[in-house]
Design an enzyme around this catalytic site. Structure first.
Site, PDB file in Angstrom:
ATOM      1  CG  LEU A   4      38.664  37.176  28.263  1.00 26.86           C
ATOM      2  CD1 LEU A   4      37.629  37.683  29.252  1.00 26.86           C
ATOM      3  CD2 LEU A   4      38.331  37.661  26.859  1.00 26.86           C
ATOM      4  CD  GLN A  52      49.466  34.846  30.297  1.00 30.43           C
ATOM      5  OE1 GLN A  52      49.008  33.727  30.449  1.00 30.43           O
ATOM      6  NE2 GLN A  52      50.588  35.077  29.633  1.00 30.43           N
ATOM      7  N   GLY A  53      47.978  37.513  34.382  1.00 33.73           N
ATOM      8  CA  GLY A  53      48.769  38.424  35.195  1.00 33.73           C
ATOM      9  C   GLY A  53      49.317  37.692  36.390  1.00 33.73           C
ATOM     10  CG  PHE A  80      45.228  37.761  38.655  1.00 35.26           C
ATOM     11  CD1 PHE A  80      44.410  36.855  38.000  1.00 35.26           C
ATOM     12  CD2 PHE A  80      45.544  38.946  38.014  1.00 35.26           C
ATOM     13  CE1 PHE A  80      43.920  37.119  36.743  1.00 35.26           C
ATOM     14  CE2 PHE A  80      45.053  39.218  36.756  1.00 35.26           C
ATOM     15  CZ  PHE A  80      44.246  38.304  36.124  1.00 35.26           C
ATOM     16  N   GLY A  81      46.921  35.168  37.981  1.00 35.99           N
ATOM     17  CA  GLY A  81      46.508  33.966  37.270  1.00 35.99           C
ATOM     18  C   GLY A  81      45.989  34.297  35.889  1.00 35.99           C
ATOM     19  CE  LYS A 111      40.554  38.623  38.882  1.00 33.98           C
ATOM     20  NZ  LYS A 111      40.774  39.649  39.936  1.00 33.98           N
ATOM     21  CG  ASP A 138      45.775  47.886  41.850  1.00 39.94           C
ATOM     22  OD1 ASP A 138      46.615  48.763  41.553  1.00 39.94           O
ATOM     23  OD2 ASP A 138      45.720  46.782  41.288  1.00 39.94           O
TER      24      ASP A 138
END
Length: 717
Positions: free
Chosen positions: A360, A362-363, A365-366, A382, A478
């Site tokens: 879906l 990615q960033g 964090f993973g 996640k 955030d």
């Protein structure tokens, strides 16, 4: 006439009928004495006429009466006692019985047949049966005698012997055909005879005993029904107890295998022995993983990109009282909505081996994969970056914080997985993407004003719950458009608690590691690391400005002073409030299709939330109430002009923070962010160009801004 005395003796014969009940067949033998009594019964015959009306088929009875004697026994229920007397005549199988058959042939002869009635015992039947039909019952007295046979005969009741009763021997068996005897009562019209012999009324008592036998049959049936019901109830109860016991044992077994949540970090509750359990569990997972890759090896991944050590934009939505994941080894009960653990095998199977087709987003964090559990429930998994200290911190924060809260406007954690170095979080999948996707995505239809207001109210309530209803309060850190997920009804769900912090009630938290998303950070937090719940309020004010204007928080086309949405909007907010001219700030795509009163409320909330000094910002519960129209927007000002931080009548700035200092800090932020040209030069996706990032020294000199890459059409990452 001398025979008359014998009739007197007839009463004595009644006793004989008593023994007869047990042996149904013997009854016919006893009747011989009664034949003498037959004549006396003759006088009463005329009255019996009443009985005939009951049975329409007189002719057949005429022939049958002689034989029915035995048949009457079955009729006991019918009460046509007349026939019973005739049975006695048959019982004397001697010649008399044959003579009696002939008279029955003619209905008129009934009087002659009446001799058969002599069986005064016949009255006995009346007593056994119902008194209400006395007329018929008297004639049926003989049936009482037969009742005893019925028990044996019941097996043959279907036999049509009624007509055959002509033979005396058959009478005992004839009882089954009680139907035929009913006609005889008419023929004999002997019903009167029973009345004629009142004395017989006593004798009926003896027959009554025989009838009693029939009731037992009914009672036995009733008893059998009751027994069946009782057995059914008892069986159901035993089954319920067994199921409860099985459930209890299974639950107990599960608890034994439970894993405690990961060890706490920065005050996150939960014990630390989890690490041992986690390693032991991961060993088991390695052996049982069906996919070619074991938990020890990371699942297939897309190409790497620069890491920011920040929280990603993704988190899934979790609806109220949503269905829990299917039971899995190590299922644990936690606080709030949080339910327990998954093993690596389950999640690998759910995501098709963490295939790229299920990716879906990615960033830093993973990765986030779409998956489906065994019960058909869609989830978002996640997978935090392996070996990253920031990823481990985010994992601890989400498991420790999200598992404690439950609110319809907050994303809830369904479960987690620890397998060797792997850290995975499981959320319910939200198919309608994020607020950022619907507001800023290319080619997206314009979001209606009603939907914008609904999302603003929902997300405000979710934040208010974190700040006001959680003890200790939780600071999200955030808040941004990409962390607000929406469902198909446009209900908002605040997501991504990877940077969430549990705030102290007494002291303002000062962080040496500023984390958040460029364009949403509160000035005091960005410049000095001072963190309070009012930092979330500022970020939410930026989201409100996005909803009002349709603009992004940072204008990437303007690298100069006023590229910030807040800097552009602040001077206009005062003008809008004074003149009521919303066209200056309202999204042109709305084509003035909005409610002015609702717009005025949202503009007032946005202006109050983005005040440069934290203490002058309202609480989130106030913002939510103003957006709903429950309180006046003026309650947010507290003597402060929208767009300004100074109190009316004050000659100086706010004493809490120096606005110039805040602006200087924000300018440093802009400089660092804009110096990272690859953030804007490379096409990351058609939306979400503004990722989360962090600063390691409390200022911005060491901060890095990197993009959160997302797949087109998905609001995760």
């Amino acid at each position: 006439m001398s025979s008359a005395p014998p009739p007197g003796g007839t009463p004595s014969p009644p006793p004989q009928p008593l023994p007869i009940p047990p042996p149904p067949q013997p009854l016919p033998v006893t009747p011989p004495p009664p034949p003498t009594a037959l004549p006396p019964a003759l006088p009463p015959p005329p009255p019996p006429t009443a009985l005939p009306p009951a049975l329409p088929p007189p002719p057949p009875p005429t022939t049958v009466p002689p034989i029915p004697p035995s048949t009457p026994s079955p009729p006991p229920p019918l009460t046509p006692s007349p026939l019973p007397p005739s049975p006695t005549t048959p019982s004397p199988p001697l010649t008399p019985s044959p003579t009696t058959p002939s008279p029955p042939l003619t209905p008129s002869p009934p009087p002659a047949i009446t001799p058969s009635p002599p069986l005064t015992p016949s009255p006995l039947p009346p007593s056994p049966t119902t008194p209400s039909p006395p007329p018929p019952s008297p004639s049926i007295p003989s049936p009482p005698l037969t009742p005893s046979p019925p028990p044996s005969s019941p097996l043959r009741p279907s036999s049509p012997p009624p007509p055959s009763p002509a033979t005396p021997s058959t009478p005992p068996r004839s009882p089954p055909p009680p139907s035929t005897p009913t006609p005889p009562p008419r023929v004999g019209s002997l019903s009167p005879p029973p009345p004629a012999s009142p004395s017989g009324g006593r004798s009926p008592s003896t027959p009554s005993t025989t009838p009693g036998s029939s009731p037992p049959a009914q009672s036995s049936k009733e008893l059998s029904k009751g027994a069946m019901v009782g057995i059914a109830i008892g069986g159901g109860f035993v089954l319920l107890v067994a199921l409860a016991l099985i459930f209890f044992l299974c639950k107990k077994k599960r608890r034994r295998d439970n894993e405690a949540p990961p060890a706490p970090i920065d005050g996150v509750p939960y014990g630390g022995q989890q690490q041992q359990n986690a390693s032991r569990r991961s060993d088991h997972v390695v052996m049982s993983v069906p996919p070619p890759k074991s938990p020890s090896s990371a699942p297939p991944r897309p190409p790497h990109f620069m890491s920011s050590g920040s929280s990603g934009d993704y988190d899934s939505n979790y609806s109220d009282q949503s269905v829990l994941p299917p039971p899995s080894p190590g299922l644990a009960l936690g606080l709030g909505i949080y339910q327990g653990t998954f093993n690596y095998e389950e999640l690998s199977r759910a995501t098709n081996g963490f295939s790229e087709a299920n990716l879906l987003g990615q960033g830093g964090f993973g990765y986030v994969f779409k998956g489906m559990l065994r019960n058909g429930k869609e989830v978002a998994v996640k997978q935090l970056k392996e070996g990253s200290s920031q990823g481990e911190r985010e994992f601890q924060a989400e498991v420790g914080i999200i598992s404690r809260v439950h609110h319809r406007h907050l994303v809830a954690l369904v479960g987690y997985c620890i397998a060797d170095a792997q850290r995975l979080l499981v959320y319910e999948f939200v198919p309608n993407n994020t607020l950022e996707f619907h507001l800023h995505g290319k080619g997206r239809p314009t979001m209606e004003w009603s939907s914008r207001l609904k999302i603003a109210v929902g997300s405000a309530k979710g934040l208010s719950y974190l700040h006001e209803n959680c003890n200790p309060k939780i600071i999200h850190r955030d808040i941004k458009a990409s962390n607000i997920l929406i469902d198909f009804k446009f209900e908002a769900k605040v997501a991504d608690f990877g940077l969430a912090k549990i705030a102290s009630d007494t002291n303002t938290h000062v962080s040496t590691r500023v984390m958040g998303t460029f364009g949403y950070l509160a000035p005091e937090y960005a410049s000095s690391g001072k963190l309070t719940e009012k930092s979330d309020v500022f970020s939410f004010g930026v989201v409100l400005l996005e909803l009002i204007t349709g603009r992004r928080p940072i204008d990437v086309n303007n690298v100069h002073a006023d590229n910030s949405l807040v800097d552009w909007a602040r001077p206009l907010l005062n003008q809008v409030s004074e003149l009521g001219n919303f066209e200056v700030v309202v999204d042109k795509k709305l084509n003035n299709e909005y409610d002015k009163e609702e717009m005025a409320r949202m503009v007032a909330c946005a202006a109050a939330c983005v005040r440069s000094t934290a203490p002058r910002r309202p609480r989130m519960d106030q913002v939510a109430r103003v957006l709903e129209g429950n309180i006046s927007p003026s309650d947010l000002n507290q003597g402060i002009t929208p767009g300004h931080s100074n109190v009316y009548g004050s000659s100086g700035g706010s004493t809490d923070y120096d606005s110039s200092q805040d602006n200087e800090g924000m300018n440093k932020f802009r400089k660092v962010g804009l110096e990272t040209q690859d953030l804007y030069s490379n096409p990351i996706s058609e939306y979400d160009l503004y990722p989360s990032w962090s600063s390691t020294d409390g200022q911005t000199t060491q901060g890095k801004a990197t993009g959160n890459i997302k797949r087109p059409g998905q609001g995760y990452g």
